[in-house]
Design a protein around this motif. Sequence first.
Motif, PDB file in Angstrom:
ATOM      1  N   SER A   1       0.851  -1.180   0.000  1.00  0.00           N
ATOM      2  CA  SER A   1       0.000   0.000   0.000  1.00  0.00           C
ATOM      3  C   SER A   1       0.890   1.234   0.000  1.00  0.00           C
ATOM      4  N   TYR A   2       0.348   2.319  -0.534  1.00  0.00           N
ATOM      5  CA  TYR A   2       1.102   3.572  -0.654  1.00  0.00           C
ATOM      6  C   TYR A   2       0.156   4.705  -0.289  1.00  0.00           C
ATOM      7  N   VAL A   3       0.528   5.466   0.714  1.00  0.00           N
ATOM      8  CA  VAL A   3      -0.319   6.591   1.125  1.00  0.00           C
ATOM      9  C   VAL A   3       0.488   7.882   1.116  1.00  0.00           C
ATOM     10  N   PRO A   4       0.176   8.795   0.204  1.00  0.00           N
ATOM     11  CA  PRO A   4       0.906  10.068   0.175  1.00  0.00           C
ATOM     12  C   PRO A   4       0.279  11.097   1.109  1.00  0.00           C
TER      13      PRO A   4
ATOM     14  N   ILE B   1      -7.477  10.024   2.474  1.00  0.00           N
ATOM     15  CA  ILE B   1      -6.507   8.920   2.431  1.00  0.00           C
ATOM     16  C   ILE B   1      -6.923   7.902   1.387  1.00  0.00           C
TER      17      ILE B   1
ATOM     18  N   GLN C   1      -6.292   9.120  -2.166  1.00  0.00           N
ATOM     19  CA  GLN C   1      -4.913   9.248  -2.648  1.00  0.00           C
ATOM     20  C   GLN C   1      -4.134   7.949  -2.521  1.00  0.00           C
ATOM     21  N   MET C   2      -4.644   7.033  -1.721  1.00  0.00           N
ATOM     22  CA  MET C   2      -3.927   5.799  -1.444  1.00  0.00           C
ATOM     23  C   MET C   2      -3.834   4.918  -2.685  1.00  0.00           C
ATOM     24  N   MET C   3      -2.696   4.216  -2.821  1.00  0.00           N
ATOM     25  CA  MET C   3      -2.570   3.237  -3.901  1.00  0.00           C
ATOM     26  C   MET C   3      -2.483   1.848  -3.295  1.00  0.00           C
ATOM     27  N   GLU C   4      -3.295   0.942  -3.851  1.00  0.00           N
ATOM     28  CA  GLU C   4      -3.248  -0.465  -3.462  1.00  0.00           C
ATOM     29  C   GLU C   4      -3.489  -1.289  -4.719  1.00  0.00           C
ATOM     30  N   PRO C   5      -3.080  -2.576  -4.657  1.00  0.00           N
ATOM     31  CA  PRO C   5      -3.328  -3.418  -5.829  1.00  0.00           C
ATOM     32  C   PRO C   5      -4.824  -3.615  -6.050  1.00  0.00           C
TER      33      PRO C   5
ATOM     34  N   ARG D   1      -9.638   0.463   8.825  1.00  0.00           N
ATOM     35  CA  ARG D   1      -8.327  -0.142   8.517  1.00  0.00           C
ATOM     36  C   ARG D   1      -7.417  -0.044   9.733  1.00  0.00           C
TER      37      ARG D   1
END
Lengths: 186, 350
Positions: free
Chosen positions: A34-37, B166, B169-173, B254
Amino acid sequence: MLEEIYIAGFGGQGALSTGQLLAHAGLMEGKYVSYVPIYGVEKRGGVANCGVTISNQQISSPLVTEPTVLVVMNSLSLERFEKAVVPGGLIIINSSLVEPRVQRTDIRVLPICANEEAESLGDPMVANNVILGALLEITRVVAIETVSEALKDVLPVRRHDMIPVNVKALEKGAELVREYNNLFKE
Amino acid sequence: MKGNEAIGEGAVRAGCRYFFGYPITPQSELTHYLAKRLPEVGRLYMQAESEVASINMVYGASGAGARVMTSSSGPGISLMQEGLSYLAGAQLPCVVVNMMRGGPGLGNIAPSQADYFQATKGGGHGDYHLIVLAPNSVQELVDIMKKAFDLADRYRNPVMVMADGIMAQMMEPVELDDQYQIEIQPKPWAATGKVDHEGKNLINSCYVIPEEMESLNFILRDKYSEINKNEQVCEEYQLDGADIVLVAFGTASRICRAVVEKARAQGIPVGMIRPISLWPFPADFIGTAANRVKCFLSVEMNMGQMVEDVRLSVCGKAPVYHYGRFGGMVPTVRDVLEEVKKIYSGGAGQ
């Protein structure tokens, strides 16, 4: 395996790009990522931080509040986040810009003159990937080859001419860590 | 995939034909994504001159029977409230996405869950409800869009999908189905210029005579009670043997998932209920759970809004506490765990 990596800098230094690149490489290796900016309203020069979690198991909270690895690209971030790092964790500091003065004694600290190293490779813009190369060499969270491969997806096609110098930067960072380790062996 | 893009792709795959919207952080990537993606599949993206215009364009497209959506964040959603009330009154289906940010006022662009009351208790004027859904992962953002459009059409009611900065903007698969089919049921009520229907189809929410207005209200009331009966959705996590049950949605859920894991590792029996539908609120499930747990802790990124619905569901069977951070601040796993321990040592464990 669970690495919670927090990358902190100013807008324009590549903190967010580094995080995206790392997360994408984790995804390519079939890991949970996961990536949170977190960034300010400014386009340049404001806060630009991100948290990247890479794990072999499903990720509960994607928010990185107690990082196993902290990457510091400006002095503000060192003051702000040093305390948050888990005991036994790692701080990588861009010592071209930040005096690596760390108060904690229960963590590892790696200073890297990333700007100078990047300039010696011919492009000061790849300083972030010198740091990332070092991070990969120490943590082995993903393979450096996967990150090199991930550049193709993360960089827009019009920037693909910059892939070779970015790969060089990753390798340079890894090499610096190996040299540093050898120094202690001798 | 980024949360905002996931919503956009989810909407495309759900057969959304029109998007009318106006950019606002933290949902601007959604408008950006759809501006590129919708024309690729021969559909329409239009940037309106304001949020007020967006929601009324949605009213028009929906009245003509199309799958249509808009999106915004706090301040923009506030501007849309009049339109939402009209849509609910005229029984028009649509999907509205709210990527909540810190407030009140202009506030900031940081994540928040402070629009819970606005979304679930009305927001606009008059006696009405939105169906409100709250996903908690990027994958669920994609999947929930289809559900949102289906619910909107089935009940002829606006559906709001709520997330925060959040999640946006969050990236997840994300796994996207290669095969997806869009089945849209016919809408014989739509005003399509008599192409598809006999007689007069009138889309309206103005009833000058109170008796007529009340008969619409009766129809709405029956509809809402049917939605309330059929559409309560929640997810449980480690409820077996739990003394303390966390109730949280979206990003907070989460964080709470990690709290449950850490607390269990320390021998504290904690579980979680995650409402996925915020309206209808999963009152039945929580009410039943209240028979066998010692207390509830509602964890929210606001001063205490959902906690009221938890209390109504629990109906005095167990104490219900609240823990919140506000104004764009996000609770940490450590802080919530501390709160859990405080409650546990204060009696919930005996």
